[in-house]
Design a protein around this motif. Sequence first.
Motif, PDB file in Angstrom:
ATOM      1  N   UNK A   1       0.811  -1.221   0.000  1.00  0.00           N
ATOM      2  CA  UNK A   1       0.000   0.000   0.000  1.00  0.00           C
ATOM      3  C   UNK A   1       0.844   1.271   0.000  1.00  0.00           C
ATOM      4  N   UNK A   2       2.157   1.113  -0.198  1.00  0.00           N
ATOM      5  CA  UNK A   2       3.023   2.293  -0.258  1.00  0.00           C
ATOM      6  C   UNK A   2       3.850   2.505   0.985  1.00  0.00           C
ATOM      7  N   UNK A   3       3.886   1.525   1.885  1.00  0.00           N
ATOM      8  CA  UNK A   3       4.694   1.593   3.121  1.00  0.00           C
ATOM      9  C   UNK A   3       4.373   2.845   3.939  1.00  0.00           C
ATOM     10  N   UNK A   4       3.089   3.194   3.986  1.00  0.00           N
ATOM     11  CA  UNK A   4       2.706   4.431   4.689  1.00  0.00           C
ATOM     12  C   UNK A   4       2.963   4.351   6.193  1.00  0.00           C
ATOM     13  N   UNK A   5       2.597   3.231   6.813  1.00  0.00           N
ATOM     14  CA  UNK A   5       2.826   3.085   8.250  1.00  0.00           C
ATOM     15  C   UNK A   5       4.316   3.022   8.533  1.00  0.00           C
ATOM     16  N   UNK A   6       5.071   2.323   7.687  1.00  0.00           N
ATOM     17  CA  UNK A   6       6.523   2.202   7.877  1.00  0.00           C
ATOM     18  C   UNK A   6       7.200   3.565   7.819  1.00  0.00           C
ATOM     19  N   UNK A   7       6.743   4.431   6.931  1.00  0.00           N
ATOM     20  CA  UNK A   7       7.331   5.776   6.833  1.00  0.00           C
ATOM     21  C   UNK A   7       7.046   6.577   8.099  1.00  0.00           C
TER      22      UNK A   7
ATOM     23  N   UNK B   1       8.830   8.809  13.306  1.00  0.00           N
ATOM     24  CA  UNK B   1       8.591   8.947  14.747  1.00  0.00           C
ATOM     25  C   UNK B   1       9.830   8.521  15.532  1.00  0.00           C
ATOM     26  N   UNK B   2      10.422   7.377  15.157  1.00  0.00           N
ATOM     27  CA  UNK B   2      11.612   6.892  15.846  1.00  0.00           C
ATOM     28  C   UNK B   2      12.762   7.892  15.735  1.00  0.00           C
ATOM     29  N   UNK B   3      12.957   8.453  14.552  1.00  0.00           N
ATOM     30  CA  UNK B   3      14.048   9.406  14.341  1.00  0.00           C
ATOM     31  C   UNK B   3      13.860  10.664  15.184  1.00  0.00           C
TER      32      UNK B   3
ATOM     33  N   UNK C   1     -13.879  12.499  14.024  1.00  0.00           N
ATOM     34  CA  UNK C   1     -13.584  11.831  12.761  1.00  0.00           C
ATOM     35  C   UNK C   1     -12.074  11.865  12.506  1.00  0.00           C
ATOM     36  N   UNK C   2     -11.543  10.745  12.002  1.00  0.00           N
ATOM     37  CA  UNK C   2     -10.127  10.665  11.655  1.00  0.00           C
ATOM     38  C   UNK C   2      -9.978  10.138  10.240  1.00  0.00           C
ATOM     39  N   UNK C   3      -9.017  10.708   9.501  1.00  0.00           N
ATOM     40  CA  UNK C   3      -8.761  10.239   8.147  1.00  0.00           C
ATOM     41  C   UNK C   3      -7.767   9.074   8.176  1.00  0.00           C
ATOM     42  N   UNK C   4      -7.536   8.469   7.025  1.00  0.00           N
ATOM     43  CA  UNK C   4      -6.708   7.258   6.958  1.00  0.00           C
ATOM     44  C   UNK C   4      -5.267   7.518   7.373  1.00  0.00           C
ATOM     45  N   UNK C   5      -4.723   8.674   7.000  1.00  0.00           N
ATOM     46  CA  UNK C   5      -3.343   8.955   7.376  1.00  0.00           C
ATOM     47  C   UNK C   5      -3.197   9.160   8.881  1.00  0.00           C
ATOM     48  N   UNK C   6      -4.215   9.744   9.516  1.00  0.00           N
ATOM     49  CA  UNK C   6      -4.189   9.870  10.972  1.00  0.00           C
ATOM     50  C   UNK C   6      -4.215   8.483  11.604  1.00  0.00           C
ATOM     51  N   UNK C   7      -5.007   7.579  11.066  1.00  0.00           N
ATOM     52  CA  UNK C   7      -5.047   6.216  11.588  1.00  0.00           C
ATOM     53  C   UNK C   7      -3.701   5.526  11.407  1.00  0.00           C
ATOM     54  N   UNK C   8      -3.078   5.759  10.241  1.00  0.00           N
ATOM     55  CA  UNK C   8      -1.747   5.190  10.006  1.00  0.00           C
ATOM     56  C   UNK C   8      -0.732   5.746  11.009  1.00  0.00           C
ATOM     57  N   UNK C   9      -0.829   7.043  11.272  1.00  0.00           N
ATOM     58  CA  UNK C   9       0.095   7.654  12.227  1.00  0.00           C
ATOM     59  C   UNK C   9      -0.107   7.072  13.624  1.00  0.00           C
TER      60      UNK C   9
END
Length: 434
Positions: free
Chosen positions: A19-25, A30-32, A117-125
């Motif tokens: 799906x584009x490694x969105x969560x991994x990014x 966050x770790x950095x 309400x939360x969008x998909x990128x917020x959920x990924x974050x």
Amino acid sequence: MALLNALRRQLFWYLDGIKGAKIKKHYSEIKDILKDPLSDGSVKNMERDLSNILEHAIATTPFYQNFRGYESLQDFPIIDKSLVLERYDDFKSNLFKESELVQVFSSGSTGIPFRIFQDKEKRNRNTADVIVFLELAGGVFGDRLFFLKLWDDKNRKGELTSWIQNIYAHNVMDSSDSDMEKLLYKLEKCRFSKNIMGYPSFFEELCCYLNSSENKPEIKGVNTIISFAESLKENERKQMEEFFGAPVYERYSNQENGIFAQKTKLDPNRFVLNVASYRFEVLKIGSDEHVGPGEVGRLVVTDLFNFAMPLIRYDTGDMVLYEQTELGRPFFSSIFGRRMDTIYDTAGKIVSPHIFYRVLDYGQMEQFQFVQTEEKSYKFRINGAPKNLQENKIIEFFRTYLGEDAQINFEYVKEIPLLSSGKRKKIASEYKKS
């Protein structure tokens, strides 16, 4: 089981990669940032994320459209739950359809049910935040998670979802002896590495059951224990560590936003702030001026990633003790909970809520609740027998913190009721300070 857990992790990251490694990014960023939030790269990324959410809010929401030309975050108004509810639709971005969004609900413990309400990128974050902070506490993502919280119709997981996510969901409302026995059996039967998360008040009930049980289960393989939603007390921490053989770390979060801060393996005595996903302000009670190190203030957060419903300078209603490291990195040393439950001494100064747990030193009781009823009047609600409590010593001890003119009374009850959230409030205020 260990192999299955490893396969789950690999499958999760594989599907994310498709799906584009969105969560991994998000995870890597966050770790950095948390590794060194004061570095030039971290500061640049955080300022970029703040600018993005502010510009988006101005361009796409009715509430923020009048703040064009702002010079800093402080040019935006401080908002709270009541204002959001009053102008609910004005906080929604016009770029999203409701069918594309996820709704999250707060428990309504404060008396005001809340839906965001939360969008998909917020959920990924948020997913990335959860993985990072689990690992910072010594947890292993993908291992079995024993999740001890309120599970109701809004958040209950089906059997398939629980299996895929490797979660054992135990409802804290299920606290009979047979319920505790079943939970402990599941923990003992799971011989492979696992993580535990739950409310401290339920930890207390679980430890009470274990203390009274003749046959103690042999529970092994616990990576970490994370408490959330309530303040963790030293007695609860020690007993959980003793019974389950793993360290206990406190997490500070809410339903409408996500993880704000947590104690970690590297920083077990202070709350590491999630500055990667939120901008934090700690403001004085009587003004919008920022507090200094060592001062208690009200927590105001800006969510950097919820573009569906931006919450900029959102007053959480919580009080925190603000501190800084030698290098100037901010952290919280204590979280006092909601201002509506702040306890004041007879001179009007805030009293740390942690001191009231010392009542346990003066007798035997099943449960207690400390309440401020008037300016100089206080009450201990005790689930226990009066003969087992040293009332005079309790009054003498707590007057040193509340004031010599404090009126301290006792009320004996059969049960301290649970809130609708499944939590049991230990410190409460029925006094409204002007």
